[in-house]
Enzyme design. Structure first.
Site, PDB file in Angstrom:
ATOM      1  N   ASP A 298       0.854  -1.186   0.000  1.00  0.00           N
ATOM      2  CA  ASP A 298       0.000   0.000   0.000  1.00  0.00           C
ATOM      3  C   ASP A 298       0.890   1.235   0.000  1.00  0.00           C
ATOM      4  OD1 ASP A 298      -2.223   1.630   0.069  1.00  0.00           O
ATOM      5  OD2 ASP A 298      -2.877   1.042   2.082  1.00  0.00           O
ATOM      6  N   HIS A 299       0.343   2.335  -0.500  1.00  0.00           N
ATOM      7  CA  HIS A 299       1.058   3.608  -0.486  1.00  0.00           C
ATOM      8  C   HIS A 299       0.823   4.312   0.845  1.00  0.00           C
ATOM      9  CE1 HIS A 299       1.134   3.833  -5.149  1.00  0.00           C
ATOM     10  NE2 HIS A 299       2.321   3.479  -4.685  1.00  0.00           N
ATOM     11  N   TYR A 473      -4.828   4.901   0.157  1.00  0.00           N
ATOM     12  CA  TYR A 473      -5.927   4.083  -0.384  1.00  0.00           C
ATOM     13  C   TYR A 473      -5.575   3.246  -1.604  1.00  0.00           C
ATOM     14  CZ  TYR A 473      -7.826   8.237   1.997  1.00  0.00           C
ATOM     15  OH  TYR A 473      -8.030   9.281   2.855  1.00  0.00           O
ATOM     16  N   HIS A 474      -4.401   2.629  -1.626  1.00  0.00           N
ATOM     17  CA  HIS A 474      -4.009   1.822  -2.780  1.00  0.00           C
ATOM     18  C   HIS A 474      -3.547   0.414  -2.392  1.00  0.00           C
ATOM     19  CE1 HIS A 474      -2.936   5.966  -4.750  1.00  0.00           C
ATOM     20  NE2 HIS A 474      -4.237   5.707  -4.807  1.00  0.00           N
ATOM     21  N   PRO A 475      -4.324  -0.342  -1.605  1.00  0.00           N
ATOM     22  CA  PRO A 475      -3.892  -1.694  -1.253  1.00  0.00           C
ATOM     23  C   PRO A 475      -3.970  -2.641  -2.454  1.00  0.00           C
ATOM     24  CG  PRO A 475      -6.124  -1.319  -0.462  1.00  0.00           C
ATOM     25  CD  PRO A 475      -5.632  -0.005  -1.006  1.00  0.00           C
TER      26      PRO A 475
END
Length: 538
Positions: A298-299, A473-475
Site C-alpha cells: 500500500d502507499h 488508499y491503494h492496497p
C-alpha cells in the site's frame, strides 16, 4: 439460480466485468454486490466524497481499520473501501492515473506473460472516452469518461507554477507511460449532457447504462459468505441478504472482484489459502495456497498542511459556507465550480535522486486542510500536499480475525517495516516542502500546521511521519499473479490448482504500480474479460 458467470463484487473490476461479459446475449451473468446501487447525490457530486471517505455510519464505505502498526507508533490505520456499485471508484478523488510504463514491464519480467505496458495499453484505451480525443495512448469511445478538470482553483495553478519554478517539468498528460513532472490530473467525470460534472464511477460509466440487459442480473445488498466447491471446482457462491441465506450457481466460472482486502478473505473463508490461517477458525481446507493474503502493499501517505487567508477553496467558515451554497446551485445548473472538484487537483511525480530511472514519489495537492482522512476537522481554510513513496518495500498481510463471514478482515500493511520506505518518504517530504515554500504558492501561506519547521533533522522528520502518516488508499497484491510458489493466480487470473475460479481486481498485482490504482484495476478487468471471452469462444 444458475448463471454462466457469477461475479462477486461490483466495484471497479466487477462493474467492468459484468458489463463486458454480458455483451454476449448468449451468456448469463450474475453480479453480487454487498452495498447499494450507487446512485446517491453524495456519490454523483464529486465533492460528496468528503462525506463518504471518513466512514461515519459506514456510509457507502466499509471503513476498515488495520491492526496496530508498530511503524506508526502503534496506531491503527484507516482503510476506507467503497461499499456500493462502483466500489472505491464511487468515493475516490476521481484521478485517472495509470502509473509508469516500467511498472507493467516489471510484471512481465516477474513471469506475468502478456502484462507488459504494450500488452496493457490497448485495454487502457478500450476503457476510456478521453476529452482530448483518441491517439496512440488514449481511447475516445470507451465507457469511462476521462475529462479535464472543470474548475481547478487558482491556488492549484500556483502549486504547478511553484514546482515549475523549482525546475520540475510541466506535464500535460501523466498517462503516456512516463509520469515525471507536475500538472493537473485528469479525472473520471462526465462532461456535457444530463450528467455534466458528475462523477463517472465504474458503475455509472459501465454498469448502470446496461442494467436492463436480459442476461444480466445484479443483486445488491448481497454479502458473499463462501465460495461453493465440488471437489476442486468452484460451482457457486453462498451469500446473505439481510437475515436470509441464499446461493447462486455458476456453470462456467466464479469470479472474485472484491478487492485486495476482501478477495483473500473470501478465499480463506472458503478453505483456500494457508492452513495455519484457516483451520484455527474451524473452516475445512479445500486447497492449500500459500500466497493468499500475503504480499499486501500500500502507499503510505504523509501530508504537509498550511492555513491560508484564501477562501476560494474548501474550508470551514462563514464565507466558505456562503460560497459552498452558491457552488451547489452552480454545479446543479452547469456541472462546474467547487462541487465539481476532485480535491486533489494538482500533482507531481518526482525523483528524490536524479540518478533514478523513474519517479519514486507522487504528490497530490489538495485544496483543503486534510487531517486523518477528513475525520479531524479544522476551522478556517488551507491546503495540503500529500507525498507517498511509490514502490514500497514493506509487505503486509490480510487474514481472518474469526470464522464469521461478516467480520472485517484482519489487515496488517506492516507500514515502514522496511526502512527504505521511511528514507524515501523523508526525502519526498523535504522536496515537497521546498515546492510549497516557492512562489507563487508561498504567498498563499498563513502558517504551517502540525509543528513542521525549517531545518528539521531526519530524526525529527521520522517522528512526524510515524506520528501522522497513513494510507492513501491503494492496497494491492494479496492474490498476486505469477508462476512462483507464492502466486495465487496465473497470468489468465485463474486460481492455481482450482477450476472455475478467477480473481480479477487489484489483489492480483504482483507489485504496486507507481500511481493511483483505479484506472489500472479497470484495465485489468477489461483485459481479463477479453481472455474469458476467448476461452469460451465457439
Amino acid at each position: 439460480m444458475t448463471f454462466d458467470f457469477v461475479i462477486v463484487g461490483g466495484g471497479s473490476a466487477g462493474s467492468t466485468l459484468a458489463t463486458r461479459l454480458s455483451e454476449d446475449p448468449n451468456v448469463s451473468v450474475c453480479l453480487l454486490e454487498a452495498g447499494g446501487k450507487g446512485t446517491s447525490i453524495l456519490l454523483r457530486a464529486p465533492a460528496g466524497a468528503v462525506a463518504a471517505v471518513p466512514g461515519y455510519g459506514k456510509l457507502f464505505n466499509w471503513a476498515f481499520k488495520t491492526v496496530p502498526q508498530s511503524g506508526l507508533n502503534g496506531r491503527r490505520g484507516y482503510q476506507p473501501r467503497g461499499r456500493v456499485l462502483g466500489g472505491s471508484s464511487a468515493i475516490n478523488a476521481m484521478l485517472y492515473v495509470r502509473g509508469h510504463k516500467s511498472d507493467y514491464d516489471d510484471w512481465a519480467a516477474l513471469g506475468c506473460d502478456g502484462w507488459s505496458w504494450n500488452d496493457c495499453l490497448p485495454y487502457f484505451k478500450k476503457s476510456e472516452n478521453n476529452e482530448r480525443g483518441g491517439d496512440d495512448f488514449h481511447g475516445a469511445s470507451g465507457p469511462l469518461q476521462v475529462s479535464n478538470q472543470k474548475s481547478p482553483r487558482p491556488i492549484t495553478h500556483a502549486f504547478v507554477q511553484a514546482a515549475a519554478n523549482r525546475q520540475v517539468r510541466h506535464r500535460e498528460d501523466f498517462n503516456k507511460g512516463d509520469t515525471e513532472g507536475v500538472g493537473l490530473y485528469q479525472v473520471t467525470q462526465f462532461r456535457g449532457g444530463a450528467k455534466n460534472g458528475e462523477r463517472c464511477s465504474a458503475a455509472t460509466g459501465y454498469l448502470h447504462p446496461v442494467m436492463d440487459r436480459a442476461n444480466l442480473t445484479v443483486i445488491t445488498k448481497a454479502r458473499a459468505t463462501k465460495i461453493l466447491f465440488d471437489d476442486k471446482r468452484a460451482v457457486g457462491v453462498a451469500y446473505c441478504q439481510g437475515r436470509t441465506d441464499k446461493e447462486v450457481r455458476a456453470s462456467k466460472e466464479v469470479i472474485l472482484a472484491t478487492g485486495a482486502l476482501q478477495s483473500p478473505q473470501l478465499l480463506q473463508l472458503s478453505g483456500v489459502g494457508r492452513s495455519q490461517d484457516i483451520t484455527p477458525h474451524g473452516i475445512n481446507m479445500v486447497h492449500e495456497l500459500r500466497g493468499v493474503g500475503q504480499n499486501l502493499q500500500d502507499h503510505l501517505d504523509f501530508t504537509l498542511t498550511y492555513k491560508t487567508n484564501d477562501t476560494d477553496n474548501l474550508g470551514i467558515g462563514l464565507a466558505g459556507a456562503v460560497r459552498l451554497t452558491a457552488a451547489m446551485f452552480k454545479w446543479w445548473r452547469t456541472g462546474t465550480g467547487m462541487i465539481a472538484t476532485p480535491f486533489a487537483e494538482g500533482g507531481a511525480f518526482l525523483k528524490t535522486d536524479p540518478a533514478l530511472d523513474r519517479p519514486d514519489i507522487q504528490l497530490h495537492f489538495v485544496i483543503s486542510i486534510l487531517d486523518d482522512h477528513a475525520r479531524r476537522l479544522h476551522l478556517g481554510y488551507g491546503y495540503s500536499c500529500h507525498v507517498c513513496a511509490l514502490r514500497p518495500h514493506s509487505r503486509g498481510t490480510v487474514f481472518l480475525q474469526s470464522g464469521d463471514p461478516l467480520a472485517d478482515p484482519g489487515i496488517d500493511p506492516n507500514f515502514l517495516s522496511d526502512r527504505r520506505d521511511l528514507e524515501t518518504t523523508i526525502k519526498g517530504a523535504k522536496l515537497s516542502r521546498e515546492i510549497l515554500q516557492t512562489e507563487p504558492l508561498a504567498s498563499y501561506a498563513k502558517r504551517e500546521l502540525f509543528d513542521v519547521t525549517d531545518n528539521m533533522t531526519d530524526a525529527q522528520w521520522e517522528q512526524h511521519i510515524r506520528a501522522r502518516a497513513d494510507t492513501i488508499y491503494h492496497p494491492v497484491g494479496t492474490c498476486k499473479m505469477g508462476t512462483d510458489d507464492m502466486a495465487v493466480v496465473d497470468p489468465q487470473l485463474k486460481v492455481h490448482g482450482l477450476q472455475g475460479l478467477r480473481v480479477v481486481d487489484a489483489s492480483i498485482m504482483p507489485t504496486l504500480i507507481g500511481g493511483n490504482t483505479n484506472a489500472p484495476t479497470i484495465m485489468i478487468a477489461e483485459k481479463c474479460a477479453y481472455m474469458i471471452k476467448a476461452d469460451y469462444a465457439p
